[in-house]
Structures are given as structure tokens and as C-alpha cells.
Motif scaffolding. Sequence first.
Motif, PDB file in Angstrom:
ATOM      1  N   HIS A 152     -10.660  -9.577   4.216  1.00 46.21           N
ATOM      2  CA  HIS A 152     -11.404 -10.301   3.237  1.00 46.21           C
ATOM      3  C   HIS A 152     -10.758 -11.439   2.424  1.00 46.21           C
ATOM      4  CE1 HIS A 152     -13.217  -6.979   5.969  1.00 46.21           C
ATOM      5  NE2 HIS A 152     -14.285  -7.838   5.691  1.00 46.21           N
ATOM      6  N   HIS A 153      -9.841 -10.465   2.209  1.00 46.04           N
ATOM      7  CA  HIS A 153      -9.938 -11.278  -0.121  1.00 46.04           C
ATOM      8  C   HIS A 153      -8.552 -11.734   0.271  1.00 46.04           C
ATOM      9  CE1 HIS A 153     -13.918  -9.134  -0.279  1.00 46.04           C
ATOM     10  NE2 HIS A 153     -13.293  -9.063  -1.045  1.00 46.04           N
ATOM     11  N   ARG A 154      -7.697 -11.186   1.298  1.00 38.30           N
ATOM     12  CA  ARG A 154      -5.498 -11.583   0.121  1.00 38.30           C
ATOM     13  C   ARG A 154      -5.350 -12.924   1.126  1.00 38.30           C
ATOM     14  NH1 ARG A 154      -1.247 -11.063   3.102  1.00 38.30           N
ATOM     15  NH2 ARG A 154       0.342 -10.673   1.639  1.00 38.30           N
ATOM     16  N   TRP A 197       0.856  -0.728   0.077  1.00 34.87           N
ATOM     17  CA  TRP A 197       0.096   0.279   0.042  1.00 34.87           C
ATOM     18  C   TRP A 197       1.208   1.793   0.339  1.00 34.87           C
ATOM     19  CZ3 TRP A 197      -0.128   3.425   4.356  1.00 34.87           C
ATOM     20  CH2 TRP A 197      -0.531   4.771   4.070  1.00 34.87           C
ATOM     21  N   HIS A 250      -9.172  -3.825   4.048  1.00 27.82           N
ATOM     22  CA  HIS A 250     -10.074  -3.811   3.744  1.00 27.82           C
ATOM     23  C   HIS A 250      -9.968  -5.516   2.619  1.00 27.82           C
ATOM     24  CE1 HIS A 250     -14.117  -5.602   2.699  1.00 27.82           C
ATOM     25  NE2 HIS A 250     -13.880  -6.282   1.117  1.00 27.82           N
ATOM     26  N   HIS A 251      -8.809  -4.981   1.834  1.00 25.80           N
ATOM     27  CA  HIS A 251      -8.535  -6.452   1.018  1.00 25.80           C
ATOM     28  C   HIS A 251      -7.679  -7.510   1.496  1.00 25.80           C
ATOM     29  CE1 HIS A 251      -6.695  -8.601  -2.060  1.00 25.80           C
ATOM     30  NE2 HIS A 251      -5.846  -8.500  -2.152  1.00 25.80           N
ATOM     31  N   TYR A 252      -7.121  -6.524   2.682  1.00 26.09           N
ATOM     32  CA  TYR A 252      -6.243  -7.573   3.487  1.00 26.09           C
ATOM     33  C   TYR A 252      -7.162  -8.750   4.705  1.00 26.09           C
ATOM     34  CZ  TYR A 252      -2.502  -8.887   7.126  1.00 26.09           C
ATOM     35  OH  TYR A 252      -2.078  -9.580   7.675  1.00 26.09           O
ATOM     36  N   GLY A 284      -9.378   0.611   1.722  1.00 22.78           N
ATOM     37  CA  GLY A 284      -9.427  -0.285   0.397  1.00 22.78           C
ATOM     38  C   GLY A 284      -9.261  -1.608   0.334  1.00 22.78           C
ATOM     39  N   TRP A 285      -7.578  -1.011   0.781  1.00 28.46           N
ATOM     40  CA  TRP A 285      -6.135  -2.168   0.955  1.00 28.46           C
ATOM     41  C   TRP A 285      -6.598  -2.799   2.430  1.00 28.46           C
ATOM     42  CZ3 TRP A 285      -2.379  -3.237   5.062  1.00 28.46           C
ATOM     43  CH2 TRP A 285      -2.221  -3.810   4.627  1.00 28.46           C
TER      44      TRP A 285
END
Length: 330
Positions: free
Chosen positions: A307-309, A282, A303-305, A300-301
Motif C-alpha cells: 500500500h505505501h512502499r 523485514w 501491508h506497507h509493501y 505490517g511490513w
Amino acid sequence: MPHTTHANARLTPAGRLALARCVVEDGWPLRRAAERFQTSVATAQRWASRYRTHGAAAMGDRSSRPHRSPRRTPARRERRVVKLRLIKRWGPARIAGHLHMEASTVHRILTRYRMPRLSCTDRATGLAVRRYERARPGELVHVDVKKLGNIPDGGGHRAVGRYAGVRNKQATTAARKHGSPVIGHGYLHTAIDDRTRLAYTEILTDEKKETATAFWARAGAYFASVGIAVERVLTDNGSCYKSRMWREALARAQITHKRTRPYRPQTNGKVERFHRTLAEEWAYARPYRSEAERREAFPGWLHHYNHHRFHTAIGGPPATRVPNLSGQYS
């Protein structure tokens, strides 16, 4: 040794034993036994001979390692390789250059002696790092602060070069220190759960005790909202974490406070590693043109970490270990 027969093998250890007994005990001709078990006469003879000599215990796979290896590296040189690894903490290529050997040979020696990878060893002692993970969410939460320099309007030296970056700094702020422009820093306060790796981070203006205590109040509320009851908090020995205000805030919530050993950041390694990931993916992932642009990208980063990363240590995103992260069961 354990059975390691390949997938296309005609005979398993049980099949070898049955073949050998047909030949040795029942008196079958080798050709008939080979046809019955769909193998060659030579193979049938080999298993029958082993059965006669050693019995049923000989039906397993033997090691393919030769009895003698005349070209193997001398034991004295192998000890030198291991000694350099332990004392100097060099990799295979550097050891090979020092001893005038092939790097592949050095790598095989280190593997033979079960030397841990350099990335898995402690820099101070050279010993293998002892990794741990708590059994349940909230049992331990790591807390730390990372300091990042602000980006001037128009971009810093990473984006536009050093000369243009200095000019942008001068245009962004009137504050000076020893004649140089001062645009300040952002302080990333982070709390990360040991079990789930769920992270809560805020970008604040300083790392004073009032700021750190207020941050923990919001972090604790966040963890409670997703069903994580915090039991212990681990921090370093920063002044804000040694203050009475911080201690009383944790005591009111019946949370035990632990501090790392001085000059030993590895103890708080999970949050240290998170900050490294944050910086790579980031903070310095692309050439931002202003501090506001970088901060706008942070939620946004994060949240990505969460939930999705894919997190390699836990085999998926932190959300996979938090039953109520989305709040649908509250």
C-alpha cells in the motif's frame, strides 16, 4: 541534429532563419538586424554567413564535438576494455587497474560503446537482461518459496553474537542433530502479480505439496477479492509444483501452469526480487529477539509493501495499479 538550444538563448532556429533572411535577402545592415533580434553583430554575421553557404538547413545546432581528438584512447585499447567487460564482466575500476588506466576513462569508453551496466546484464551470458511486464493484472502470477532459519528465544548470532546465539539455541529447543541444536525453519510461500506487483505471502511450516496447494487456494481467493482474475501461474521446478495435487488444483480453477527452465531462476525474477527485498527490509532489517517477534512484524511490513512502499519499477506502490485493493467497490 535535434534542436538543443538552452532556455536563455536569444534565437531559436526560426529566429535565426528570420535574421539571416533580413540580412541576405532584404539587405539589412548587420547592426540593424542585431538590434532588431536583440543579439550581437558577430552572432548576426555568423547566421547570415551560414545561410548564404548552406541555406535554411544550417540554422540548427551543430555538434560541439571536435574534428580531431589526438589524445583519445587508441582503438586497440578500447577494444581490450570492451573485451574484458564482455568476457570477465568486470567493472570500470577493475578494468582500469588491470590495464593501468583511469577508471573514469574506462567508464567513458564503456558508455561510448553503449555497454549495459553489470546490474542489468545476465550473469551467465553477459548479455543485457530482457525485462518484461504483463499488460493486465492476473495475466501472470509468480509463485515461489523462500526458506528462513528460525530465531532462537533471546536472539540469534546477528543480535547477540555467535557464542550467545548458540547458547540461546540450546535453551530454545531440545532437538539435536549431530550434537547441534535444531530450531527449524520458516517457509515463506509467496504469490506476486506480474503487472501490479501485489504480493500475498504466508509463513508456513514446510514446502510439501499439500502445504503449497492449500496456500494457493488462499492466495487465489485473495487475488479474487481485489478483482484480479488469475490466468497463469509461473513456478520453478520444485517437487511441490510438479505434483499432481498442484496441477489438479490449478486445472480446477482453469489456470494455466508454467514452469521455469531448470537452473534458471531469473525467469521467475519478480518473486525472487521480492524475496530479496523481504529479507533486507523485514527478515534481517533489525536484530529480533525471537522468531515470534519477527513474525509479529511481518503483516505490517507486507501491508506497507502493498500500500505505501514506492516501487521503482512501476513508479509507485502496488496499490496504485489495483483499482479495488481496499475493497470499497465490492
